[in-house]
Design an enzyme around this catalytic site. Structure first.
Site, PDB file in Angstrom:
ATOM      1  N   GLU A  59       0.827  -1.224   0.000  1.00 18.69           N
ATOM      2  CA  GLU A  59       0.000   0.000   0.000  1.00 18.69           C
ATOM      3  C   GLU A  59       0.860   1.273   0.000  1.00 18.69           C
ATOM      4  OE1 GLU A  59      -3.035  -0.194   3.087  1.00 18.69           O
ATOM      5  OE2 GLU A  59      -4.154  -1.674   1.921  1.00 18.69           O
ATOM      6  N   GLU A  91      -5.459  -8.376  -0.358  1.00 22.64           N
ATOM      7  CA  GLU A  91      -6.172  -8.066   0.892  1.00 22.64           C
ATOM      8  C   GLU A  91      -7.620  -7.802   0.532  1.00 22.64           C
ATOM      9  OE1 GLU A  91      -4.625  -5.133   3.639  1.00 22.64           O
ATOM     10  OE2 GLU A  91      -2.561  -5.636   3.097  1.00 22.64           O
TER      11      GLU A  91
HETATM   12  O1  AHR Z   1      -5.154  -5.871   6.867  1.00 22.58           O
HETATM   13  C1  AHR Z   1      -5.036  -4.754   7.704  1.00 22.58           C
HETATM   14  C2  AHR Z   1      -4.313  -3.602   7.035  1.00 22.58           C
HETATM   15  O2  AHR Z   1      -5.115  -3.104   6.002  1.00 22.58           O
HETATM   16  C3  AHR Z   1      -3.014  -3.926   6.366  1.00 22.58           C
HETATM   17  O3  AHR Z   1      -1.940  -3.892   7.244  1.00 22.58           O
HETATM   18  C4  AHR Z   1      -2.886  -2.833   5.358  1.00 22.58           C
HETATM   19  O4  AHR Z   1      -2.165  -3.243   4.216  1.00 22.58           O
HETATM   20  C5  AHR Z   1      -4.309  -2.445   5.035  1.00 22.58           C
HETATM   21  O5  AHR Z   1      -4.501  -1.093   5.113  1.00 22.58           O
END
Ligand code: AHR
Length: 496
Positions: free
Chosen positions: A173, A292
């Site tokens: 990210e 994610e």
């Molecule tokens: O999954 C939780 C968080 O969400 C992760 O650390 C991050 O990559 C995202 O913002």
């Protein structure tokens, strides 16, 4: 009563599923690692300190790949802290989650545990506060057989065979202002391209994931993605995408339709990658790592906490039936894009927005979302078919008019599996499935989750309150399967 109809035909092929579509994610976040997967002294702990009850549930969940160690955590991580004798490992501040990290679990322990749980490890390198050398050294530590400084260091830690980590994330990210070492698209792209080059020189067999936007809602989406790919298209294999859904202001109708938003996000990201491909006259078609995704309701507490704690209780959702139905529909969206999405990771595995919950020294149990995930991982493997859907629709504030039925089909050696969601919160939806092209299929089995209290959840006291139910398997007698989808439900119909 409204009716819905699906036509499933072998001519409407999306693509073959990659088993890695059913991956998950372990981050040093809250209690995902410490007292989640790892708890020395727990009655079920193995000789390495990993909880046997959790490992068993992870195997049942069916996750062939596990991303590690973050997440936001990786952008402040020194991987060298997590290898070697435990008594020499430093305790550090984790700035991403305002926690204290003991480093009792690191790369060697994680990779070995993931393999024992039936999953291949997928590692992220720190491109926030570190760079090319640390990334290349980690590949050498993990994947080089021996006879060099970093590979021999691994061997000296008792790991003779390389971990053979195939998939590597180039940071996490990096478009997010919250990310340690956050960068502009150009800054990140140049660093990612150079790290990719060095990592591949160490091991040409690896696959690399570049950070795409961390969400469709980012103001820089999809410009970030285009810029990153213009610099790294040839160096990487996948672009990462992230998506977390939540019910906002009690608007359940929109929440139930969030797969529509995920479809639009994927379609835009794919179009962006294909634009860069055309512009750069590139041959290969880029894949996607949706590394994610999940439902996430609780606010991010990192900034508000005054003290740094060890393994704090962070983001410990209590997932409901509604959340499980939404997770099921997000899986339908991923399957619909199976020709381009090769890897996806449910974020996360344990405790912190986890499919599994644990109590220290206590039990482990399956959250509601565990069930649609495990069943889709088990039955959603094969050739994805796009069904023609006829269904009534409803109005949502966020996505406009949306069909009450969402569905996708997967053909495997035994027949056809239909995954379907009834978004109607109050009424059942009768569904007929036309399978003219599959005359040899004779029985339908309907498994569903939902139809009762939408806010029911599994807890330590009642770990089996929400479980999938299977209606009796019925012969088709030459007809079409006619199934009733309960109100607000996720459904699996196996026609064999
Ligand atoms: O999954 C939780 C968080 O969400 C992760 O650390 C991050 O990559 C995202 O913002």
């Amino acid at each position: 009563m409204s009716q819905a109809r699906l036509v499933v035909d072998p001519a409407f092929v999306v693509g073959e599923t990659d088993p890695r579509l059913y991956g998950s994610f372990v981050e040093h976040l809250g209690r995902c690692v410490h007292t989640g997967i790892h708890e020395p002294g727990h009655p079920t702990a193995d000789e390495h300190g990993f909880r046997g009850d959790v490992t068993e549930l992870v195997t049942e969940l069916g996750v062939p790949i596990l991303r590690y160690p973050g997440g936001n955590f990786v952008s402040g991580y020194r991987w060298e802290d997590g290898v070697g004798p435990r008594e020499h490992r430093p305790t550090r501040l984790d700035l991403a989650w305002k926690s204290v990290e003991s480093n009792a679990v690191g790369t060697d322990e994680f990779c070995a545990w993931a393999r024992r749980a039936g999953a291949e490890p997928m590692l992220a390198v720190n491109l926030g506060t570190r760079g090319v050398a640390a990334a290349a050294n980690l590949v050498e530590y993990c994947n080089h057989p021996g006879g060099t400084y970093w590979s021999d260091l691994r061997r000296s830690h008792g790991v003779a065979e390389p971990h053979a980590v195939k998939v590597w994330c180039l940071g996490n990210e990096m478009d997010g202002p919250w990310q340690l070492g956050h960068k502009t698209a150009e800054e990140y792209a140049r660093l990612a391209a150079r790290a990719a080059q060095a990592m591949r020189l160490v091991d040409p067999g690896i696959e690399l994931v570049a950070c795409g936007s961390s969400g469709a809602g980012m103001p820089t989406f999809p410009e970030w993605d285009a810029t990153v790919l213009e610099h790294c298209y040839e160096q990487v294999d996948y672009l990462s995408l992230h998506s977390y859904s939540q019910e906002r202001d009690g608007d359940r109708a929109s929440f139930l339709a969030c797969a529509t938003g995920m479809d639009a996000y994927l379609d835009t990201a794919i179009a962006t990658a294909d634009y860069v491909r055309a512009k750069g006259r590139h041959k290969k078609r880029l894949g996607f790592a949706f590394d994610e995704w999940n439902v996430w309701h609780s606010p991010d507490p990192a900034g508000e906490r005054a003290v740094f704690e060890r393994a704090p209780r962070l983001l410990e959702e209590r997932y409901t039936v509604v959340d499980a139905v939404v997770v099921g529909s997000m899986l339908i969206s991923l399957l619909r894009h199976a020709d381009r999405v090769r890897i996806a990771c449910l974020a996360q595995l344990v405790n912190a927005i986890g499919a599994i919950r644990t109590e220290p020294a206590g039990p482990a149990w399956r959250q509601t979302i565990f069930h649609p995930f495990a069943l889709t991982s088990r039955y959603g493997r094969g050739e994805v078919l796009r069904p023609a859907i006829t269904a009534p629709s409803y109005e949502t504030a966020e996505f406009g008019e949306v069909p009450l039925l969402d569905a996708v089909a997967v053909r495997d050696d035994e027949g056809v599996v239909v995954f379907a969601v009834n978004r109607d919160q109050h009424a059942a939806l009768p569904l007929t499935i036309e399978l003219r092209a599959f005359p040899h299929l004779t029985r339908a089995t309907h498994t569903y989750l939902g139809g009762g209290d939408p806010l029911a959840a599994n807890t330590e006291e009642e770990p089996h309150r929400v479980v999938p139910r299977t209606a009796e398997s019925r012969p088709l007698d030459g007809g079409e399967p006619a199934i009733t989808l309960p109100p607000l439900s996720w459904n699996l119909i196996r026609v064999t």
